[in-house]
Each structure stands twice: as structure tokens, then as C-alpha cells.
Scaffold this motif. Structure first.
Motif, mmCIF file in Angstrom:
data_model
loop_
_atom_site.group_PDB
_atom_site.id
_atom_site.type_symbol
_atom_site.label_atom_id
_atom_site.label_comp_id
_atom_site.label_asym_id
_atom_site.label_seq_id
_atom_site.Cartn_x
_atom_site.Cartn_y
_atom_site.Cartn_z
ATOM 1 N N ALA A 1 -33.921 -15.240 91.320
ATOM 2 C CA ALA A 1 -32.649 -15.927 91.640
ATOM 3 C C ALA A 1 -32.185 -14.815 92.619
ATOM 4 O O ALA A 1 -31.610 -15.242 93.789
ATOM 5 N N LEU A 2 -32.107 -13.472 92.389
ATOM 6 C CA LEU A 2 -31.442 -12.547 93.276
ATOM 7 C C LEU A 2 -32.212 -12.577 94.565
ATOM 8 O O LEU A 2 -31.514 -12.609 95.837
ATOM 9 N N GLU B 1 -31.363 -15.647 96.595
ATOM 10 C CA GLU B 1 -30.022 -15.660 96.934
ATOM 11 C C GLU B 1 -29.910 -14.819 98.215
ATOM 12 O O GLU B 1 -29.208 -15.062 99.167
ATOM 13 N N THR C 1 -39.066 -13.099 80.504
ATOM 14 C CA THR C 1 -38.914 -14.129 81.333
ATOM 15 C C THR C 1 -37.683 -14.290 81.975
ATOM 16 O O THR C 1 -37.285 -14.562 82.991
ATOM 17 N N GLU C 2 -36.515 -13.771 81.289
ATOM 18 C CA GLU C 2 -34.880 -13.848 81.732
ATOM 19 C C GLU C 2 -35.025 -12.957 82.670
ATOM 20 O O GLU C 2 -34.268 -13.094 83.717
ATOM 21 N N THR C 3 -35.631 -11.796 82.812
ATOM 22 C CA THR C 3 -35.503 -10.882 83.754
ATOM 23 C C THR C 3 -36.326 -11.317 85.006
ATOM 24 O O THR C 3 -35.852 -11.170 86.008
ATOM 25 N N ASP C 4 -37.302 -11.784 84.875
ATOM 26 C CA ASP C 4 -38.056 -12.400 86.115
ATOM 27 C C ASP C 4 -37.433 -13.590 86.748
ATOM 28 O O ASP C 4 -37.350 -13.570 87.751
ATOM 29 N N LEU C 5 -36.536 -14.322 85.800
ATOM 30 C CA LEU C 5 -35.911 -15.260 86.524
ATOM 31 C C LEU C 5 -34.749 -14.958 86.936
ATOM 32 O O LEU C 5 -34.334 -15.472 88.443
ATOM 33 N N ARG C 6 -34.019 -13.749 86.578
ATOM 34 C CA ARG C 6 -33.024 -13.322 87.055
ATOM 35 C C ARG C 6 -33.433 -12.473 88.521
ATOM 36 O O ARG C 6 -32.642 -12.661 89.843
ATOM 37 N N SER C 7 -34.337 -11.826 88.592
ATOM 38 C CA SER C 7 -34.943 -11.148 89.805
ATOM 39 C C SER C 7 -35.384 -12.169 90.806
ATOM 40 O O SER C 7 -35.022 -12.148 91.883
ATOM 41 N N GLN D 1 -28.368 -16.480 76.282
ATOM 42 C CA GLN D 1 -27.296 -17.244 77.026
ATOM 43 C C GLN D 1 -26.026 -16.916 76.730
ATOM 44 O O GLN D 1 -25.042 -17.236 77.488
#
Length: 71
Positions: free
Chosen positions: A53-54, A57, A45-51, A14
Motif C-alpha cells: 500500500a505504501l 501510494e 501478510t499484514e506487513t506485506d499488505l502495508r508495504s 485490526q
């Protein structure tokens, strides 16, 4: 102890971990293979979520484009 590990990981991902907490996490990971595994899983997991979200978007911004009308 397990809750503290997760708390350190959560703060780290975070962006809320202090320098001391980051150092503590790094030190613990050197000696704790389970914590290293947790770190890797959370990083993926963080990488997957950011990907995701992009992509979302971009999809939303494309739906707001209007195509020129023929005259």
C-alpha cells in the motif's frame, strides 16, 4: 474454537482487540503452536499488505508531479 482463534487474531491486527482479548490471545499462544503459526503468517501478510500500500501510494503521488517544461 478455531473461529474464535481467527476472530482474536483479526481483532488484534485490526486494532480492535480489547486489553482482555489481547491478554487471552497471548495466553493461548503460549500453549498453542498452531495459533502461534497463524499469528506469524497473519503478521507477515499484514506487513506485506502495508508495504504494498505504501509503494502504491508513493507511485500514485509521483504520477501527479509535473515536470517543468523547456522554454
Amino acid at each position: 474454537m478455531k473461529e474464535r482463534k481467527q476472530e482474536l487474531l483479526d481483532f488484534y491486527f485490526q486494532g480492535r482487540a480489547s486489553d482482555d482479548e489481547i491478554a487471552a490471545l497471548e495466553k493461548r499462544m503460549l500453549n498453542d503452536p498452531d495459533l502461534r503459526q497463524q499469528y506469524l503468517q497473519q503478521a507477515m501478510t499484514e506487513t506485506d499488505l502495508r508495504s504494498f500500500a505504501l509503494r502504491e501510494e508513493r507511485a500514485v503521488s509521483y504520477t501527479h508531479l509535473t515536470l517543468p517544461t523547456k522554454r
